[in-house]
Design a protein around this motif. Structure first.
Motif, PDB file in Angstrom:
ATOM      1  N   THR A  34      17.461  -0.538   3.582  1.00 42.31           N
ATOM      2  CA  THR A  34      17.044  -0.537   4.989  1.00 42.31           C
ATOM      3  C   THR A  34      15.697  -1.218   5.106  1.00 42.31           C
ATOM      4  O   THR A  34      14.945  -1.351   4.127  1.00 42.31           O
ATOM      5  CB  THR A  34      16.964   0.902   5.512  1.00 42.31           C
ATOM      6  N   TRP A  35      15.382  -1.624   6.351  1.00 43.16           N
ATOM      7  CA  TRP A  35      14.115  -2.339   6.507  1.00 43.16           C
ATOM      8  C   TRP A  35      12.897  -1.484   6.206  1.00 43.16           C
ATOM      9  O   TRP A  35      11.913  -1.995   5.671  1.00 43.16           O
ATOM     10  CB  TRP A  35      14.035  -2.958   7.912  1.00 43.16           C
ATOM     11  N   PRO A  36      12.897  -0.139   6.503  1.00 43.11           N
ATOM     12  CA  PRO A  36      11.727   0.639   6.085  1.00 43.11           C
ATOM     13  C   PRO A  36      11.568   0.684   4.565  1.00 43.11           C
ATOM     14  O   PRO A  36      10.459   0.627   4.032  1.00 43.11           O
ATOM     15  CB  PRO A  36      12.020   2.026   6.657  1.00 43.11           C
ATOM     16  N   GLU A  37      12.715   0.804   3.866  1.00 47.61           N
ATOM     17  CA  GLU A  37      12.658   0.826   2.400  1.00 47.61           C
ATOM     18  C   GLU A  37      12.135  -0.503   1.850  1.00 47.61           C
ATOM     19  O   GLU A  37      11.323  -0.537   0.919  1.00 47.61           O
ATOM     20  CB  GLU A  37      14.031   1.127   1.827  1.00 47.61           C
ATOM     21  N   MET A  38      12.618  -1.583   2.413  1.00 47.71           N
ATOM     22  CA  MET A  38      12.161  -2.895   1.952  1.00 47.71           C
ATOM     23  C   MET A  38      10.682  -3.081   2.219  1.00 47.71           C
ATOM     24  O   MET A  38       9.940  -3.635   1.402  1.00 47.71           O
ATOM     25  CB  MET A  38      12.978  -3.992   2.632  1.00 47.71           C
ATOM     26  N   PHE A  39      10.223  -2.589   3.382  1.00 47.12           N
ATOM     27  CA  PHE A  39       8.798  -2.722   3.727  1.00 47.12           C
ATOM     28  C   PHE A  39       7.936  -1.943   2.752  1.00 47.12           C
ATOM     29  O   PHE A  39       6.935  -2.455   2.222  1.00 47.12           O
ATOM     30  CB  PHE A  39       8.582  -2.233   5.171  1.00 47.12           C
ATOM     31  N   VAL A  40       8.330  -0.683   2.520  1.00 48.15           N
ATOM     32  CA  VAL A  40       7.550   0.133   1.593  1.00 48.15           C
ATOM     33  C   VAL A  40       7.591  -0.441   0.185  1.00 48.15           C
ATOM     34  O   VAL A  40       6.571  -0.496  -0.533  1.00 48.15           O
ATOM     35  CB  VAL A  40       8.069   1.582   1.612  1.00 48.15           C
TER      36      VAL A  40
END
Length: 327
Positions: A34-40
């Motif tokens: 997910t995009w939050p996971e990728m961001f973190v």
């Protein structure tokens, strides 16, 4: 109050449900994040990269310094071991050489048991007169007297030139002059009736040739057959040197200038360049001017001087076949 308490409970339950839902959703196999996971994940990757590279470089530097120090310590230990090995090897070589010299001296003393031998060490040797004289550590107090023969384990090297209480000067054969000629005998090997015998041929060692490093023996009858490698010993006829001390071996013989006698060239047994221990030989029998053979002590008591090379020579006792270090 009850409402607010129930509300907080409801919020906690909803939060747990959402957390369990998210955990269940994220724990399943997925083809993408997910995009939050990728961001973190990207954020942590950048931060880790910023700090990891300097830390890794510093760690590598510390490791290299430690390796260099270890190599230095190993090199120092190896050098110390090498120095110790070289010292041990040198000491072993010296001990072997000393052992060999002592064995030779012991063998020489055993072979010359008919003589009274006095052991001495060389304590001085002048570089200006290396082939002329040397000094030994025995003198009058040890029974050393002028004109006594001096030998090594290999053979005759000279005579006592002068004596003090605790040291003596040895004149080497390489410094032979008219005043100190040596009466010598060549043991010629001859076959008579199928048996090998050694017949003595007398002469005088008069000179040393430094170029050829050979002793020169003259006054040999022209008719005598002298062969190579025949042994040369002291004859005892001069009244100073005892009979039977080995001098060397014949290299060649040739007629002299006048053609009346032969000149014999002798290779000395002893190495005059390497002398550290010697034996001083006391003559046990003295030849008197009247031709009699008497013990040296008796001659001294009676006042009869020993015969010299120019005195009337007396025939010494005939040596047994092969005696005196024959072939």
């Amino acid at each position: 109050m009850s409402f607010f308490g129930n509300k907080r409970l409801i919020i906690v339950l909803v939060g747990l449900v959402l957390l369990i839902t998210v955990m269940g959703y994220t724990s399943r196999e997925r083809t993408s994040l997910t995009w939050p996971e990728m961001f973190v994940k990207d954020l942590f990757s950048v931060v880790q990269g910023i700090f990891y590279r300097p830390a890794q470089a510093f760690s590598d530097f510390i490791h290299d310094v430690q390796d260099a120090y270890n190599v230095y310590e190993e090199n120092r230990a190896l050098k110390a071991s090498l120095d110790q090995y070289a010292q041990t090897a040198a000491e072993l070589t010296m001990l072997r050489a000393e052992n060999e010299r002592l064995r030779d001296m012991l063998q020489a003393k055993s072979n010359l048991n008919k003589f009274q031998l006095r052991y001495a060490e060389v304590v001085a040797r002048s570089s200006d007169h290396w082939n002329d004289v040397m000094t030994i550590d025995k003198g009058l107090k040890a029974g050393i007297k002028k004109d006594m023969a001096v030998i090594t384990s290999k053979g005759l090297i000279g005579r006592i030139q002068s004596v003090s209480n605790f040291s003596s000067t040895v004149e080497l054969l390489t410094n032979i002059e008219r005043s100190n000629h040596i009466s010598a005998t060549i043991l010629t090997e001859q076959t008579v009736n199928g048996k090998t015998t050694y017949l003595p041929v007398n002469g005088v060692v008069e000179e040393y040739d430094p170029q050829q490093q050979l002793l020169i023996m003259r006054k040999i009858p022209l008719g005598q057959k002298i062969g190579e490698k025949q042994q040369v010993i002291t004859s005892g006829l001069g009244g100073v040197m005892p009979w039977g001390l080995p001098i060397g071996r014949v290299v060649r013989a040739q007629p002299d200038v006048l053609g009346l006698t032969q000149t014999v060239y002798i290779q000395p047994n002893a190495d005059f360049s390497q002398i550290s221990e010697v034996f001083v030989v006391e003559r046990m029998v003295t030849v008197t001017p009247s031709g009699d053979l008497v013990p040296s002590q008796q001659a001294e008591v009676s006042g009869q001087p020993p015969a010299t090379a120019d005195s009337q020579p007396a025939a010494n006792p005939a040596p047994a076949a092969g005696s005196g270090g024959g072939h």
